[in-house]
Design an enzyme around this catalytic site. Structure first.
Site, mmCIF file in Angstrom:
data_model
loop_
_atom_site.group_PDB
_atom_site.id
_atom_site.type_symbol
_atom_site.label_atom_id
_atom_site.label_comp_id
_atom_site.label_asym_id
_atom_site.label_seq_id
_atom_site.Cartn_x
_atom_site.Cartn_y
_atom_site.Cartn_z
ATOM 1 N N GLU A 1 0.788 -1.238 0.000
ATOM 2 C CA GLU A 1 0.000 0.000 0.000
ATOM 3 C C GLU A 1 0.816 1.281 0.000
ATOM 4 O OE1 GLU A 1 -3.093 -0.204 2.982
ATOM 5 O OE2 GLU A 1 -4.117 -1.843 1.932
ATOM 6 N N ASP A 2 2.111 1.222 -0.285
ATOM 7 C CA ASP A 2 2.899 2.457 -0.313
ATOM 8 C C ASP A 2 2.535 3.327 -1.508
ATOM 9 O OD1 ASP A 2 4.006 1.366 1.904
ATOM 10 O OD2 ASP A 2 6.047 1.229 1.132
#
Length: 703
Positions: free
Chosen positions: A449-450
C-alpha cells in the site's frame, strides 16, 4: 557454559571440519540504565527470545495480551536492554587453520555486540543475518579463558524518533503506526496496527551460533529450467565456498531418501557449479492440483577424502508464471503452475504473534494445515511483518500452498538516505537467498500500500519518467526501492520468480484501476462502506485484500477479559482489543443493515461472525465466477487469515487457531466443485423499503 573437546594439535587434521554450537542457553539480561532496577541480571529461558517474554518469565511484567496490560507494558519499549552470556571456546578453536565466527541469524534491531568488551558488531536491521569473525580475539586469549559475550539493544522507539527529526526534508507520512517507524528496518507492526498492539519489542530473535571451521559452504543456489513438454528438467546447482585450500565438492540429487544423480567437482575461486538433467521429473503442484513432490540437493565439501562441511536444500521442480497479457478488459493477472491456470483463492498472513519467537514449527504447520483444509491455495506474507521463519515456507512446500511474499515495507512513504538504501539492499539479498529455493514461493512484491500512500497524499509519481535520480530527489523517493533496487535483486538472485512493484500496483495506472494489476478493495468496511452484497462488482484483476471484521469466539474473549462485568459487546476491554478506527460504528452499521441485533455477548459474537461469513462469501463467489469469464479475476486473498494476539479483527481464525464461521463458508465456496445460489441484490435504502415485484436468482456452478 559451552565446551566441546577436540584432538590435540599434533593429532589434528590439516583442515578442521565445520562445527556449529547453538548458543541458546545460559543467557541473562537487564536494562542498560539500571539505576532503579533492583533485580540485577535475570535469567533467560532460551534464545531466541524477546525482552517482553523474558520479563514475563521472570514475573516482572504482566502479560500485555490480558485486559489493559498493553498500556502497563509501555515502559519496556522506552528502555535499552543488554543480554550477556559467558562461554568458553572449544579446543578445536586453537587449530592452526581454524576460523571462529559468531553467527547471528537475527538481532532486533539496533545492537552493539561485544566480546570481552571489544566491539565486534553494530547492527541496524532486524531482517539481516550477521557473521562476525572473532578468530583474532579468541586466539590471543588462553585456552581456558571464559569469554563474555554482550548484546546491547538500543531503544528503537527513541532512536527512530531521533532519525525522523534528523531528516526534516522527508515527508513522513503513514497509514498505521507512527511515522518514525519507517526510519528503522524493523517489523513495522511492532508500532501497533489496526489489528495489533503497540509493544515495540527487542531481543535476540533468531538463533546465535559459534562456528569453528577451516572451510564452509556459504550458499547453495538451485536454478531449474523445465522443457516445454515437462519431460526433462535441467537443475543447475552452484555453491559459494569459504576456504583458502584446494577442495572438492560432491553434489547429489535425492528423492525419497535415494540418490538419483551425483557429481564431484573441484572448487575454484571460491565456487563450484554443476548441472543435472532429470528425465520425467516428479513435478511439484499446489494442493488440489497434484502431489507436492520434493527433491533434496546435498552438497558435501571435502579435502583429501575428509568431509569438512555439508549443506542441503529441499526443492520442487515446477514452472510458475504470473500471466499478465493484454485482453478485452485491460491486462490479465493470474498464476499458472506447470501449464495449469490456478485461481488463487486464499488469505493474507500477518505474524502469528506479537512476540514471534513464541511461534513453534508445529504451530506454523498447524496454520498452513488449516489453509489446506479450507481449500485455500495462496497465502500472502504481508509487508509490515517479517520475512517468515524457515518452518513457515517448509510447511507451504510440503502442503502445497502458494506464497506471495511482500518485501517488508507497509503503508508509508519511506525515506531513502544512502545508509538506509545500503542496509535495505543487504536485507533483500539475504532474504531472497534464504527463501528462493522454496517451490511454494511464486511472487515477490515490493511493498504493501505504499503507492496508495503516494496517491492519497499527492506525492510525485510520473510513470513516464524513468530517470532514477529524479525518483530519489522527489517527495516519493521509495519508488527507487520498488522499481530499481528490489527488481535488480530479484533479477540477480531469483530470476524465475515473478516480481511486482507493490500490492496493490496498477502497472503505471492508479492502484485502484480494476483493469490491471492487483487491487485492495476496502470500500466495504473502510472507504465508502458499500454493502457487501455488491462485493463482486467492486473487484479487479486480482483482489489481494478485502475483508470484514468479526468478534473472536467467546472462549478467546474470556482469555483476555479478567472481570466478568466486562463481558458485554462494547465494554472498555473489548473495545481496547479492537484497534480498527471506527470499529464500533462500522460493526453496528453492517449488523443493523442485515440482521436484528441482540444485546447479549454470545448472540452479538454470533451475528458479527455471520455477517463476516456472508460478506466474504459474496466476494469469493462472485470473483471465482469471474475466473471462468476469460480470467477476468485471477484470485482473491482475504484480509486476514490470522491474528498476532487475542482480539477482534478481520481474521477468519483467531490467535488460538479457533476458526470463525467464515472459515467454513470460504471452504465451501473454494471447494473443487462449488455450487452457489444468489438473489440479485435489491437496495432497500434506495427503494425506501419497498419490496421488488420480482426477485431474480442466479445458480452458479464453479470448478
Amino acid at each position: 557454559m559451552h565446551q566441546i573437546g577436540y584432538l590435540s594439535p599434533t593429532e589434528a587434521p590439516a583442515l578442521l571440519p565445520f562445527t556449529a554450537i547453538n548458543l541458546a542457553e545460559g543467557w541473562s539480561f537487564k536494562p542498560v540504565d539500571d539505576g532503579e532496577w533492583a533485580s540485577g541480571w535475570l535469567p533467560v529461558k532460551r534464545i531466541p527470545s524477546m525482552v517482553h517474554q523474558d520479563l514475563i518469565d521472570n514475573q516482572k511484567l504482566d502479560d500485555p495480551f490480558i485486559g489493559l496490560n498493553e498500556i502497563k507494558a509501555e515502559w519496556v519499549a522506552k528502555k535499552s536492554w543488554i543480554y550477556r552470556l559467558d562461554l568458553s571456546v572449544p579446543a578445536a578453536g586453537r587449530h592452526h587453520n581454524s576460523r571462529i565466527v559468531l553467527a547471528f541469524d537475527g538481532l532486533d534491531t539496533l545492537a552493539d555486540v561485544r566480546l570481552d568488551g571489544e566491539a565486534v558488531l553494530k547492527s541496524d536491521n532486524m531482517f539481516r543475518k550477521y557473521r562476525v569473525d572473532v578468530t583474532a580475539i579468541v586466539k590471543k586469549k588462553s585456552e581456558n579463558h571464559i569469554f563474555s559475550l554482550e548484546v546491547e539493544l538500543d531503544c528503537a522507539f527513541l532512536r527512530a524518533r531521533e532519525i525522523e527529526r534528523a531528516h526534516p526534508e522527508h515527508k513522513w507520512i503513514t497509514f498505521n503506526g507512527e511515522p518514525s517507524r519507517m526510519a528503522l528496518r524493523k517489523a513495522q507492526y511492532h508500532w501497533g496496527w489496526d489489528w495489533g498492539p503497540r509493544l515495540i519489542p527487542c531481543g535476540i530473535w533468531r538463533p546465535v551460533r559459534l562456528e569453528i571451521y577451516s572451510a564452509r559452504i556459504a550458499d547453495v543456489r538451485v536454478d531449474i529450467d523445465i522443457s516445454s513438454d515437462y519431460n526433462t528438467a535441467s537443475v543447475r546447482v552452484s555453491a559459494e565456498i569459504e576456504s583458502e585450500s584446494e577442495l572438492e565438492i560432491k553434489f547429489s540429487v535425492c528423492r525419497d531418501g535415494k540418490t538419483i544423480a551425483s557429481s564431484v567437482n573441484e572448487v575454484k575461486d571460491g565456487s563450484s557449479v554443476t548441472t543435472f538433467e532429470i528425465v520425467q521429473p516428479a513435478l511439484w503442484m499446489p494442493a488440489g492440483y497434484g502431489s507436492q513432490n520434493l527433491y533434496e540437493i546435498v552438497a558435501v565439501l571435502s579435502y583429501e577424502g575428509q568431509k569438512l562441511c555439508t549443506d542441503s536444500k529441499t526443492i520442487g521442480i515446477r514452472r510458475t508464471e504470473l500471466v499478465q497479457e493484454p485482453d478485452a478488459i485491460g491486462k490479465s493477472f493470474y498464476f499458472r503452475v506447470n501449464g495449469i491456470d490456478v485461481f488463487c483463492g486464499g488469505s493474507c498472513w500477518i505474524p502469528a504473534d506479537s512476540f514471534v519467537t513464541n511461534i513453534t514449527p508445529e504451530k506454523y504447520r498447524a496454520w498452513i494445515e488449516l489453509m489446506v483444509l479450507g481449500n485455500q491455495k495462496m497465502i500472502r506474507v504481508w509487508g509490515g511483518g517479517i520475512y517468515e521463519d524457515d518452518a513457515f515456507y517448509e510447511a507451504c512446500d510440503e502442503l502445497g500452498v502458494l506464497v506471495w511474499q511482500d518485501f517488508m515495507f507497509a503503508c508509508g512513504n519511506y525515506p531513502c538516505h544512502p545508509e538506509l538504501l545500503e542496509t535495505i539492499a543487504a536485507e533483500a539479498v539475504c532474504n531472497v537467498r534464504r527463501i528462493r529455493n522454496h517451490p511454494s514461493v511464486v511472487i515477490f512484491a515490493g511493498n504493501n500500500e505504499d503507492y496508495q500512500v503516494q496517491e492519497s497524499n499527492g506525492l510525485t509519481y510520473n510513470f513516464a519518467d524513468k530517470d532514477e535520480k529524479n525518483w530519489l530527489k522527489s517527495d516519493f523517493p521509495a519508488r527507487y526501492i520498488y522499481e530499481k533496487l528490489l527488481p535488480a535483486v530479484i533479477a540477480s538472485e531469483a530470476p524465475t520468480i515473478a516480481y511486482h512493484p507493490g500490492s496493490p500496483w496498477g502497472d503505471g495506472k492508479v492502484s485502484f484501476d480494476p483493469t490491471v494489476g492487483d487491487m485492495h478493495q476496502w470500500n466495504v468496511w473502510h472507504g465508502t462502506q458499500e454493502k457487501y452484497q455488491i462485493f463482486d462488482t467492486l473487484g479487479g484483476r486480482f483482489n489481494s485484500e478485502f475483508g470484514m471484521e468479526a468478534f473472536p469466539h467467546l472462549a478467546t474473549i474470556k482469555a483476555f477479559v479478567t472481570d466478568p462485568k466486562d463481558l458485554y459487546p462494547q465494554s472498555h476491554v473489548l473495545d481496547f482489543h479492537n484497534k480498527a478506527d471506527g470499529h464500533e460504528r462500522r460493526i453496528a452499521t453492517y449488523l443493523i443493515e442485515n440482521v436484528r441485533p441482540v444485546p447479549d455477548l454470545p448472540g452479538y459474537i454470533h451475528l458479527t461472525q455471520l455477517i463476516q461469513a456472508e460478506a466474504l462469501m459474496f466476494g469469493y463467489r462472485g470473483w471465482r465466477k469471474q475466473w471462468g469469464e476469460n480470467r477476468r479475476c485471477g484470485g482473491a486473498l482475504l484480509w486476514q487469515f490470522n491474528d498476532c494476539w487475542p482480539t477482534t479483527s478481520w481474521s477468519i481464525c483467531d490467535y488460538y487457531l479457533r476458526r470463525k464461521p467464515s472459515y467454513y463458508a470460504l471452504a465451501r465456496v473454494l471447494a473443487p466443485i462449488a455450487v452457489g445460489v444468489q438473489r440479485k441484490h435489491h437496495d432497500w435504502s434506495v427503494s425506501h423499503a419497498r419490496i421488488p415485484p420480482v426477485s431474480e436468482w442466479e445458480l452458479v456452478a464453479m470448478w
